[in-house]
Scaffold this motif. Sequence first.
Motif, PDB file in Angstrom:
ATOM      1  N   UNK A  18       0.812  -1.220   0.000  1.00 48.88           N
ATOM      2  CA  UNK A  18       0.000   0.000   0.000  1.00 48.88           C
ATOM      3  C   UNK A  18       0.845   1.270   0.000  1.00 48.88           C
ATOM      4  N   UNK A  19       1.897   1.335   0.799  1.00 48.96           N
ATOM      5  CA  UNK A  19       2.702   2.559   0.878  1.00 48.96           C
ATOM      6  C   UNK A  19       3.348   2.874  -0.474  1.00 48.96           C
ATOM      7  N   UNK A  20       3.856   1.830  -1.130  1.00 51.64           N
ATOM      8  CA  UNK A  20       4.463   2.048  -2.452  1.00 51.64           C
ATOM      9  C   UNK A  20       3.408   2.494  -3.462  1.00 51.64           C
ATOM     10  N   UNK A  21       2.211   1.892  -3.383  1.00 51.13           N
ATOM     11  CA  UNK A  21       1.127   2.279  -4.290  1.00 51.13           C
ATOM     12  C   UNK A  21       0.717   3.726  -4.051  1.00 51.13           C
ATOM     13  N   UNK A  22       0.616   4.122  -2.791  1.00 54.57           N
ATOM     14  CA  UNK A  22       0.230   5.485  -2.460  1.00 54.57           C
ATOM     15  C   UNK A  22       1.253   6.481  -3.010  1.00 54.57           C
ATOM     16  N   UNK A  23       2.529   6.177  -2.848  1.00 55.90           N
ATOM     17  CA  UNK A  23       3.571   7.072  -3.371  1.00 55.90           C
ATOM     18  C   UNK A  23       3.497   7.164  -4.881  1.00 55.90           C
ATOM     19  N   UNK A  24       3.243   6.043  -5.524  1.00 52.14           N
ATOM     20  CA  UNK A  24       3.144   6.041  -6.989  1.00 52.14           C
ATOM     21  C   UNK A  24       1.982   6.915  -7.449  1.00 52.14           C
ATOM     22  N   UNK A  25       0.811   6.764  -6.814  1.00 53.75           N
ATOM     23  CA  UNK A  25      -0.357   7.537  -7.212  1.00 53.75           C
ATOM     24  C   UNK A  25      -0.166   9.023  -6.921  1.00 53.75           C
ATOM     25  N   UNK A  26       0.470   9.344  -5.810  1.00 52.83           N
ATOM     26  CA  UNK A  26       0.765  10.747  -5.522  1.00 52.83           C
ATOM     27  C   UNK A  26       1.657  11.337  -6.606  1.00 52.83           C
ATOM     28  N   UNK A  27       2.655  10.595  -6.994  1.00 53.16           N
ATOM     29  CA  UNK A  27       3.564  11.062  -8.049  1.00 53.16           C
ATOM     30  C   UNK A  27       2.818  11.218  -9.371  1.00 53.16           C
ATOM     31  N   UNK A  28       1.921  10.278  -9.679  1.00 49.10           N
ATOM     32  CA  UNK A  28       1.158  10.347 -10.923  1.00 49.10           C
ATOM     33  C   UNK A  28       0.259  11.575 -10.945  1.00 49.10           C
ATOM     34  N   UNK A  29      -0.390  11.874  -9.815  1.00 47.68           N
ATOM     35  CA  UNK A  29      -1.269  13.042  -9.743  1.00 47.68           C
ATOM     36  C   UNK A  29      -0.464  14.323  -9.922  1.00 47.68           C
ATOM     37  N   UNK A  30       0.731  14.391  -9.317  1.00 48.55           N
ATOM     38  CA  UNK A  30       1.566  15.590  -9.438  1.00 48.55           C
ATOM     39  C   UNK A  30       1.965  15.862 -10.893  1.00 48.55           C
ATOM     40  N   UNK A  31       2.089  14.819 -11.679  1.00 48.57           N
ATOM     41  CA  UNK A  31       2.524  14.993 -13.063  1.00 48.57           C
ATOM     42  C   UNK A  31       1.383  15.428 -13.989  1.00 48.57           C
ATOM     43  N   UNK A  32       0.182  15.552 -13.451  1.00 50.58           N
ATOM     44  CA  UNK A  32      -0.967  15.961 -14.253  1.00 50.58           C
ATOM     45  C   UNK A  32      -1.323  17.421 -13.961  1.00 50.58           C
ATOM     46  N   UNK A  33      -2.357  17.903 -14.663  1.00 50.68           N
ATOM     47  CA  UNK A  33      -2.852  19.258 -14.429  1.00 50.68           C
ATOM     48  C   UNK A  33      -4.009  19.274 -13.423  1.00 50.68           C
ATOM     49  N   UNK A  34      -4.211  18.179 -12.731  1.00 52.09           N
ATOM     50  CA  UNK A  34      -5.311  18.106 -11.768  1.00 52.09           C
ATOM     51  C   UNK A  34      -4.992  19.037 -10.585  1.00 52.09           C
ATOM     52  N   UNK A  35      -5.885  19.988 -10.266  1.00 51.18           N
ATOM     53  CA  UNK A  35      -5.623  20.981  -9.198  1.00 51.18           C
ATOM     54  C   UNK A  35      -5.835  20.418  -7.799  1.00 51.18           C
ATOM     55  N   UNK A  36      -4.988  19.484  -7.406  1.00 45.42           N
ATOM     56  CA  UNK A  36      -5.148  18.807  -6.123  1.00 45.42           C
ATOM     57  C   UNK A  36      -4.789  19.743  -4.973  1.00 45.42           C
TER      58      UNK A  36
END
Length: 240
Positions: A18-36
Amino acid sequence: MRVRVKFAKYGPMKFIGHLELMRYLQSAVRRTEIPVKYDEGMHQRMVMSFAMPLGVGPTSSAEYMDIELETPITTDKAMSLLGEHMCEGLEILDFREVDGGKKMKAMTIVAAADYEVWFREGFEPDWDWKSALQEFCSRESIPWVKETKKGTREVDMREWIYDMKIHDKDTSAESTSVYLRLCCSVGDNLKPEQLFGEMFRSYGHELPRFALQVHRLDLFTRNEMGDGYVSLGDLGSRIE
């Protein structure tokens, strides 16, 4: 605005914790234009939470991640942006606006989970486990000592088994799968491996490690009447 992202986890990603998955998804979101949205701490973190994350091994058709946005973005655009950054074994299935109250977080409201379970090739028991499972799940009470991070506590496992069906596609053991709806909430959580392990022990057998393949079908919350369940994926609405 709080949004709930539904995604599937399969293939090689089942070996990721889970921790590795969470880090991956956080990184993926940062690389997008999604205004998180980020919190206001000294070390700013993405406002993100998950509904009962899986451990290593199981796959899933319906995992849920809640994130908060600074400004709206359409469902179609967000899914397209996220999809561009998903690796093999991760698939974005939905992106919905949901109630923003803290009590409505996915990790707070989840109450049950549906699973499909089967034995891996070479691990099929040579005894009548199907009759044993039916008898086990029909008992009025199943005393069980649950191990937790804070120690152990005695519970009645039977109260956490909401439904069980055995599906035989043909006569071969490899084609037999078990459908389970189990309690799945913070503090009260029954995993298929725990149910099978206890059933095996009650019949004088030991469940081999890695004998089961577990696939989570969906996660549910209680409906407004409290007498049924609603998929977390059916809550909220698409953003147009």
